[in-house]
Scaffold this motif. Structure first.
Motif, PDB file in Angstrom:
ATOM      1  N   VAL A  61      36.511  23.538  78.252  1.00 43.13           N
ATOM      2  CA  VAL A  61      37.890  23.197  77.903  1.00 43.13           C
ATOM      3  C   VAL A  61      37.801  22.197  76.760  1.00 43.13           C
ATOM      4  O   VAL A  61      37.409  21.041  76.952  1.00 43.13           O
ATOM      5  CB  VAL A  61      38.650  22.589  79.095  1.00 43.13           C
ATOM      6  N   ARG A  62      38.106  22.648  75.558  1.00 39.67           N
ATOM      7  CA  ARG A  62      38.019  21.776  74.376  1.00 39.67           C
ATOM      8  C   ARG A  62      39.368  21.089  74.176  1.00 39.67           C
ATOM      9  O   ARG A  62      40.362  21.702  73.779  1.00 39.67           O
ATOM     10  CB  ARG A  62      37.624  22.571  73.140  1.00 39.67           C
ATOM     11  N   LEU A  63      39.382  19.789  74.444  1.00 37.68           N
ATOM     12  CA  LEU A  63      40.628  19.029  74.317  1.00 37.68           C
ATOM     13  C   LEU A  63      41.034  18.847  72.870  1.00 37.68           C
ATOM     14  O   LEU A  63      42.218  18.933  72.533  1.00 37.68           O
ATOM     15  CB  LEU A  63      40.463  17.674  75.008  1.00 37.68           C
ATOM     16  N   GLY A  72      45.000  16.628  72.717  1.00 39.07           N
ATOM     17  CA  GLY A  72      45.013  17.702  73.697  1.00 39.07           C
ATOM     18  C   GLY A  72      44.992  17.163  75.108  1.00 39.07           C
ATOM     19  O   GLY A  72      44.455  16.078  75.359  1.00 39.07           O
ATOM     20  N   ARG A  73      45.571  17.927  76.058  1.00 38.50           N
ATOM     21  CA  ARG A  73      45.668  17.483  77.441  1.00 38.50           C
ATOM     22  C   ARG A  73      45.499  18.664  78.378  1.00 38.50           C
ATOM     23  O   ARG A  73      45.866  19.796  78.043  1.00 38.50           O
ATOM     24  CB  ARG A  73      47.048  16.848  77.703  1.00 38.50           C
ATOM     25  N   ILE A  74      44.962  18.404  79.557  1.00 39.62           N
ATOM     26  CA  ILE A  74      44.945  19.363  80.647  1.00 39.62           C
ATOM     27  C   ILE A  74      45.142  18.586  81.943  1.00 39.62           C
ATOM     28  O   ILE A  74      44.596  17.484  82.084  1.00 39.62           O
ATOM     29  CB  ILE A  74      43.644  20.193  80.672  1.00 39.62           C
ATOM     30  N   TRP A  75      45.959  19.099  82.868  1.00 41.71           N
ATOM     31  CA  TRP A  75      46.244  18.339  84.076  1.00 41.71           C
ATOM     32  C   TRP A  75      46.376  19.275  85.273  1.00 41.71           C
ATOM     33  O   TRP A  75      46.711  20.455  85.147  1.00 41.71           O
ATOM     34  CB  TRP A  75      47.503  17.496  83.915  1.00 41.71           C
ATOM     35  N   ASN A  76      46.087  18.697  86.434  1.00 42.15           N
ATOM     36  CA  ASN A  76      46.143  19.414  87.708  1.00 42.15           C
ATOM     37  C   ASN A  76      47.559  19.319  88.264  1.00 42.15           C
ATOM     38  O   ASN A  76      48.083  18.221  88.469  1.00 42.15           O
ATOM     39  CB  ASN A  76      45.129  18.787  88.662  1.00 42.15           C
ATOM     40  N   THR A  77      48.179  20.447  88.513  1.00 37.49           N
ATOM     41  CA  THR A  77      49.553  20.443  89.012  1.00 37.49           C
ATOM     42  C   THR A  77      49.629  20.200  90.517  1.00 37.49           C
ATOM     43  O   THR A  77      50.720  20.002  91.050  1.00 37.49           O
ATOM     44  CB  THR A  77      50.235  21.781  88.689  1.00 37.49           C
TER      45      THR A  77
END
Length: 327
Positions: A61-63, A72-77
């Motif tokens: 996962v390249r932020l 860039g962001r990725i988060w756990n729902t």
């Protein structure tokens, strides 16, 4: 048969490459984990969401890419409801820069269900929860400066300001230097939150050896918060890649009490170093007005003296020429 055995040996070697110093009773929680291949994230996974410059491939996962002015962001729902947990993170920060690069990435455990854009390594300021920052660029060279790359932890309750210009040194709980950037190998981080104790270990040298970065006691974090990652680049840039996240639930330790309803109402706090007033970089003392006048006076005296000496020399030279004409 021989090929199959060989593959099993290789897989066994990979799986045991970097054993996590885990507690006795842990259970992996896949709904809070990121495990390769990541292609399922591109299919509107209900457990993870991402935004900004984040690019998801099978292997990472390249932020942010190695380009300027990216976030860039990725988060756990899915919120974490267990009071004790461990995280095993595999990541890589790299790019074309040899001496100048930045800015870094953040691991989040925050109240917000959506990780919003902001100035704190791509995440919002005045956050509510825990931020662990993997900072690769020094913005501050004043009284509280430290070397980089640097890993630090900050706990905020939604009212405190994170001062990015000072690298957050005025309200961090603890931190350590770590040479995780620009390595050929990937770096591992172990983050434990067990019975109100926050502990971070790192394996940045690729030698399958954990080094304790810090341990902070009396850290209060509610349940029901969300995991996430974010990263940012400015005038300097880097690739910020998350390769793996494994989240483990840990059983209550002996003597630990847990009330699910009360745990949801807790306010994030820690008994670390209190917020310190910002200390600006020390500047040379300003020269007083009288000293400026004095320097100007001296300069004028020297200039006029030089002119006077020049005139006297010129007059003597002219007199010598006139005398020679009479001989």
């Amino acid at each position: 048969m021989t090929v199959t055995l060989l593959l099993l040996c290789i897989l066994g070697a990979v799986s045991s490459k970097n054993p996590l110093p885990m507690e006795k009773k842990v259970y992996i929680r896949r709904e809070h984990s990121l495990i390769r291949p990541f292609s399922s994230l591109n299919m509107d996974s209900p457990m993870w969401d991402y935004s900004g410059s984040t690019i998801v491939s099978n292997n990472e996962v390249r932020l942010t890419p190695d380009h300027q002015s990216k976030q860039g962001r990725i988060w756990n729902t899915v919120p974490i409801m267990t009071p004790n947990w461990e995280l095993l993170i595999q990541f890589k920060v790299h790019g074309s820069g040899k001496t100048l690069y930045g800015d870094g990435f953040a691991l989040w455990y925050t109240k917000e269900a959506v990780l919003k854009e902001g100035p704190v390594f791509g995440g919002k300021n005045y956050f509510n929860g825990l931020g662990i920052f993997f900072d690769t660029y020094s913005n501050h060279n004043g009284e509280h400066s430290h070397g980089h790359p640097y890993v630090s932890a900050v706990v905020h309750n939604g009212t405190q300001h994170y001062d990015h210009d000072s690298d957050g040194t005025h309200n961090e709980l603890a931190g350590c230097q770590s040479s995780f950037r620009g390595q050929r190998h990937e770096t591992f981080a172990s983050v434990k939150y067990i019975n109100s104790v926050l502990t971070v270990h790192l394996d940045a040298r690729g030698k399958n050896k954990w080094t304790k970065c810090f341990e902070v006691k009396n850290v209060i974090l509610p349940t029901g918060y969300h995991l996430g990652f974010s990263a940012a680049t400015g005038q300097l840039a880097d690739n910020h890649d998350i390769v793996m996240l494994k989240t483990y639930e840990v059983d209550l330790v002996e003597g630990q009490k847990f009330n699910p309803e009360e745990a949801l109402k807790l306010v994030p706090s820690a008994d670390g170093e209190p917020d310190r007033p910002r200390v600006e970089n020390k500047k040379p003392a300003k020269t007083s007005f009288l000293w400026v006048i004095f320097y100007i006076f001296i300069a004028l005296v020297l200039i006029f003296a030089s002119i006077a000496i020049g005139i006297i020399v010129w007059q003597k030279h002219s007199e010598n020429k006139r005398r020679k004409r009479f001989y």
